[in-house]
Write a protein that holds these residues in place. Structure first.
Motif, PDB file in Angstrom:
ATOM      1  N   ILE A  62      28.525  16.499 -22.708  1.00 38.26           N
ATOM      2  CA  ILE A  62      29.607  15.798 -22.028  1.00 38.26           C
ATOM      3  C   ILE A  62      30.966  16.283 -22.531  1.00 38.26           C
ATOM      4  N   LEU A  63      31.876  16.535 -21.604  1.00 31.05           N
ATOM      5  CA  LEU A  63      33.248  16.850 -21.989  1.00 31.05           C
ATOM      6  C   LEU A  63      33.926  15.585 -22.510  1.00 31.05           C
ATOM      7  N   PRO A  64      34.838  15.718 -23.456  1.00 29.88           N
ATOM      8  CA  PRO A  64      35.518  14.537 -24.001  1.00 29.88           C
ATOM      9  C   PRO A  64      36.438  13.896 -22.969  1.00 29.88           C
ATOM     10  N   ASN A  65      36.588  12.593 -23.102  1.00 29.75           N
ATOM     11  CA  ASN A  65      37.535  11.870 -22.258  1.00 29.75           C
ATOM     12  C   ASN A  65      38.944  12.165 -22.766  1.00 29.75           C
ATOM     13  N   LEU A  66      39.780  12.764 -21.931  1.00 37.03           N
ATOM     14  CA  LEU A  66      41.102  13.200 -22.359  1.00 37.03           C
ATOM     15  C   LEU A  66      42.013  12.011 -22.640  1.00 37.03           C
ATOM     16  N   ALA A  67      42.784  12.129 -23.701  1.00 38.15           N
ATOM     17  CA  ALA A  67      43.753  11.092 -24.047  1.00 38.15           C
ATOM     18  C   ALA A  67      45.156  11.444 -23.569  1.00 38.15           C
TER      19      ALA A  67
END
Length: 273
Positions: free
Chosen positions: A23-28
């Motif tokens: 999974i790609l990280p959830n961008l902040a």
């Protein structure tokens, strides 16, 4: 060979995909930002992001609310935003491709069938001239932070994936292949994982976002499912989500992220056929 059905719910599929998923990280980086979405159909909806919630407000008042969101990017400057909107007694899948490079966007609004609709057989739907899948998807386009003008959004239906056979590795245990047959249909097969041996041909939609970057959406007919991914053929990555009912009931939803490493198996050239 097994003679039993191995079809599973979307909730069970989510459980199978979860362990060690790529999974790609959830961008902040969107937290604190605001985008004004000017739709081709005349809507003007402000979207504001904080660390966990997306807040939206339509200028004409037809929609206002907030929801948790997921934000990812497989190509710098282009974001995929995904959330579920509960409105009017129904849950809507909302996915936004925000393209800050061209100041444009594409929105995909999806919905699942009711319990009654799922009981309508495929043969009956075919004889009635209906789509075999009762999962709905609507595609809208517009411009970011500036009034809409014709031609402002370059995202367009594309046949560039037709003939491609890709393999997608979502985790060490979940591997699928896609064969993009024509502008309206594709075939999928689970090579490894909780759906191993299952395959089907389903309705799909392709949009080219920019060079070698595509928005791919599919709507399954056996287990009601809306799938949506961004496919980057340069980086050999895909990212998106799968949306459906979590169980064999109709009161709980599953909307889970899917990301993969993908590679080209082959490409078929059909010529003038």
């Amino acid at each position: 060979m097994s003679t039993t059905s191995d079809w599973i719910t979307v909730g069970a599929l989510a459980e199978g995909f979860a362990p060690e998923a790529f999974i790609l990280p959830n961008l902040a980086e969107l937290a604190g930002r605001r985008f004004d979405l000017h739709f081709e159909n005349g809507w003007h909806i402000e979207h504001r992001f904080d660390a966990e919630q997306l807040h939206w407000h339509a200028a004409d008042g037809h929609s206002t609310g907030s929801a948790p969101y997921r934000a990812t990017s497989v190509r710098p400057g282009i974001y995929l935003i995904d959330f579920i909107k509960h409105e009017g007694g129904q849950a809507w899948s909302i996915s936004l491709v925000l393209d800050t490079l061209t100041q444009s966007f594409t929105a995909v609004i999806g919905s699942l069938p009711s319990a009654e609709e799922t009981r309508e057989g495929l043969y009956s739907r075919a004889l009635a001239g209906k789509a075999l899948t009762s999962v709905e998807a609507r595609f809208l386009h517009g411009s970011l932070d500036q009034p809409w003008q014709p031609g402002a959004c370059p995202h367009a239906p594309s046949s560039e994936l037709v003939g491609v056979r890709n393999r997608y590795r979502y985790s060490p245990t979940e591997v699928y292949e896609h064969i993009y047959l024509n502008p309206d249909y594709y075939s999928w097969q689970c090579l490894q994982g909780v759906e191993k041996g299952l395959c089907d041909t389903d309705r799909c939609h392709y949009y080219k976002i920019t060079d070698a970057l595509y928005l791919f959406v599919w709507r399954e007919k056996i287990v009601p499912t809306l799938g949506l991914v961004m496919i980057d053929l340069q980086q050999h990555r895909s990212d998106g989500k799968i949306f459906g009912y979590a169980s064999d009931g109709f009161d709980t939803l599953s909307n889970f992220p899917v990301s993969s490493y993908c590679d080209l198996l082959n490409r078929t050239e059909y010529g003038d056929a």
